[in-house]
Design an enzyme around this catalytic site. Structure first.
Site, PDB file in Angstrom:
ATOM      1  N   GLY A  78       0.771  -1.244   0.000  1.00  0.00           N
ATOM      2  CA  GLY A  78       0.000   0.000   0.000  1.00  0.00           C
ATOM      3  C   GLY A  78       0.799   1.288   0.000  1.00  0.00           C
ATOM      4  N   SER A  79       2.030   1.256  -0.521  1.00  0.00           N
ATOM      5  CA  SER A  79       2.788   2.516  -0.544  1.00  0.00           C
ATOM      6  C   SER A  79       2.153   3.529  -1.503  1.00  0.00           C
ATOM      7  CB  SER A  79       4.256   2.282  -0.895  1.00  0.00           C
ATOM      8  OG  SER A  79       4.397   1.954  -2.248  1.00  0.00           O
ATOM      9  N   ASN A  80       1.592   3.036  -2.600  1.00  0.00           N
ATOM     10  CA  ASN A  80       0.925   3.965  -3.519  1.00  0.00           C
ATOM     11  C   ASN A  80      -0.383   4.492  -2.928  1.00  0.00           C
ATOM     12  OD1 ASN A  80       2.542   4.315  -6.039  1.00  0.00           O
ATOM     13  ND2 ASN A  80       2.498   2.079  -5.962  1.00  0.00           N
ATOM     14  N   MET A 128      -3.785  -7.025  -7.532  1.00  0.00           N
ATOM     15  CA  MET A 128      -3.271  -8.167  -8.293  1.00  0.00           C
ATOM     16  C   MET A 128      -4.360  -9.005  -8.978  1.00  0.00           C
ATOM     17  SD  MET A 128      -0.117  -7.650  -8.063  1.00  0.00           S
ATOM     18  CE  MET A 128       0.669  -9.146  -8.634  1.00  0.00           C
ATOM     19  N   HIS A 139       1.913   0.938 -13.206  1.00  0.00           N
ATOM     20  CA  HIS A 139       2.691  -0.243 -13.588  1.00  0.00           C
ATOM     21  C   HIS A 139       4.180   0.096 -13.530  1.00  0.00           C
ATOM     22  CE1 HIS A 139       3.395  -4.114 -15.431  1.00  0.00           C
ATOM     23  NE2 HIS A 139       4.271  -3.530 -16.221  1.00  0.00           N
TER      24      HIS A 139
HETATM   25  C1  GRF Z   1       3.883  -1.318  -7.371  1.00  0.00           C
HETATM   26  O1  GRF Z   1       5.192  -1.561  -7.804  1.00  0.00           O
HETATM   27  C2  GRF Z   1       2.953  -1.194  -8.542  1.00  0.00           C
HETATM   28  O2  GRF Z   1       3.521  -0.596  -9.660  1.00  0.00           O
HETATM   29  C3  GRF Z   1       2.632  -2.630  -8.846  1.00  0.00           C
HETATM   30  O3  GRF Z   1       2.523  -3.238  -7.584  1.00  0.00           O
HETATM   31  C4  GRF Z   1       3.304  -2.525  -6.636  1.00  0.00           C
HETATM   32  C5  GRF Z   1       2.414  -2.124  -5.495  1.00  0.00           C
HETATM   33  O4  GRF Z   1       3.117  -1.511  -4.451  1.00  0.00           O
HETATM   34  N1  GRF Z   1       1.461  -2.742  -9.684  1.00  0.00           N
HETATM   35  P1  GRF Z   1       2.354  -0.836  -3.221  1.00  0.00           P
HETATM   36  O5  GRF Z   1       1.445  -1.890  -2.636  1.00  0.00           O
HETATM   37  O6  GRF Z   1       1.618   0.351  -3.734  1.00  0.00           O
HETATM   38  O7  GRF Z   1       3.448  -0.455  -2.266  1.00  0.00           O
END
Ligand code: GRF
Length: 194
Positions: free
Chosen positions: A20-22, A95, A114
């Site tokens: 969940g960093s994004n 995913m 991505h």
């Molecule tokens: C990221 O690298 C994103 O590009 C890919 O999955 C990863 C998710 O990372 N689709 P996070 O859970 O947001 O840290």
């Protein structure tokens, strides 16, 4: 509180499956004054992941939907989205591949991040493949989601130089830092059409 935010900002949902960093970067952006969105909902297909823990600490509504039966899971999600009047869906490390039917319903309103310079390296294990092919650059892309995997219209990209000393792990780390900066910029671009 929510009503107040809702008056000015667009309700958005973030779909996750892990760390969940994004999500965190989208949330941190969303609470700024310049942001046009607020994170109203987090959907995860997994229990107890970092993103869900984060949503809980920030008191963001969150739902775990297990994809045993894809059709049923998507119907459940569609109901929740409708109920919450969601106008934008941000896939952030989600995913599961959404069906064409689902994407059609939210056409033009689903974006994804991505970790490659699309159209190169669609799909999984991006960094491993990039390193194996001895690429000089990689990066990340935010794009609209269409019926084909990682193939929708590109919104924004960030290039990252690959050093000789890089491996898949160090590259992933470098790109993730850029991803976290890129996602808010992409949302801004989509909503302000700049
Ligand atoms: C990221 O690298 C994103 O590009 C890919 O999955 C990863 C998710 O990372 N689709 P996070 O859970 O947001 O840290």
């Amino acid at each position: 509180m929510e009503k107040l935010i809702g008056k000015n900002k667009i309700p958005c949902a973030v779909f996750i499956s892990g760390r969940g960093s994004n999500l965190k970067s989208i949330y941190n952006y969303s609470i700024k004054k310049i942001s046009k969105i607020y994170v109203k909902l987090v959907i995860s297909n997994k229990y107890n992941v970092g993103g869900i823990k984060f949503a809980k600490t920030k008191k963001i509504k969150n739902k775990i939907i297990i994809f045993k039966n894809k059709n049923k899971a998507e119907q459940q999600i569609l109901e929740i989205l409708k109920k919450n009047n969601i106008k934008l869906i941000c896939l952030a490390g989600f995913m599961k591949i959404l069906s064409k039917n689902f994407i059609k319903i939210y056409n033009g309103k689903i974006i994804n991040i991505h970790p490659s310079l699309l159209p190169k390296y669609k799909g999984l294990n991006t960094h491993e493949r990039v390193i194996k092919n001895e690429e000089k650059y990689s990066g990340c892309t935010v794009h609209f989601v269409n019926g084909e995997l990682d193939s929708g219209k590109i919104i924004i990209q960030k290039k990252v130089k690959i050093l000789k000393s890089d491996n898949a792990k160090t590259l992933a780390k470098k790109i993730l830092i850029e991803e976290n900066k890129l996602y808010p910029k992409a949302i801004n671009k989509v909503l302000f059409k700049t």
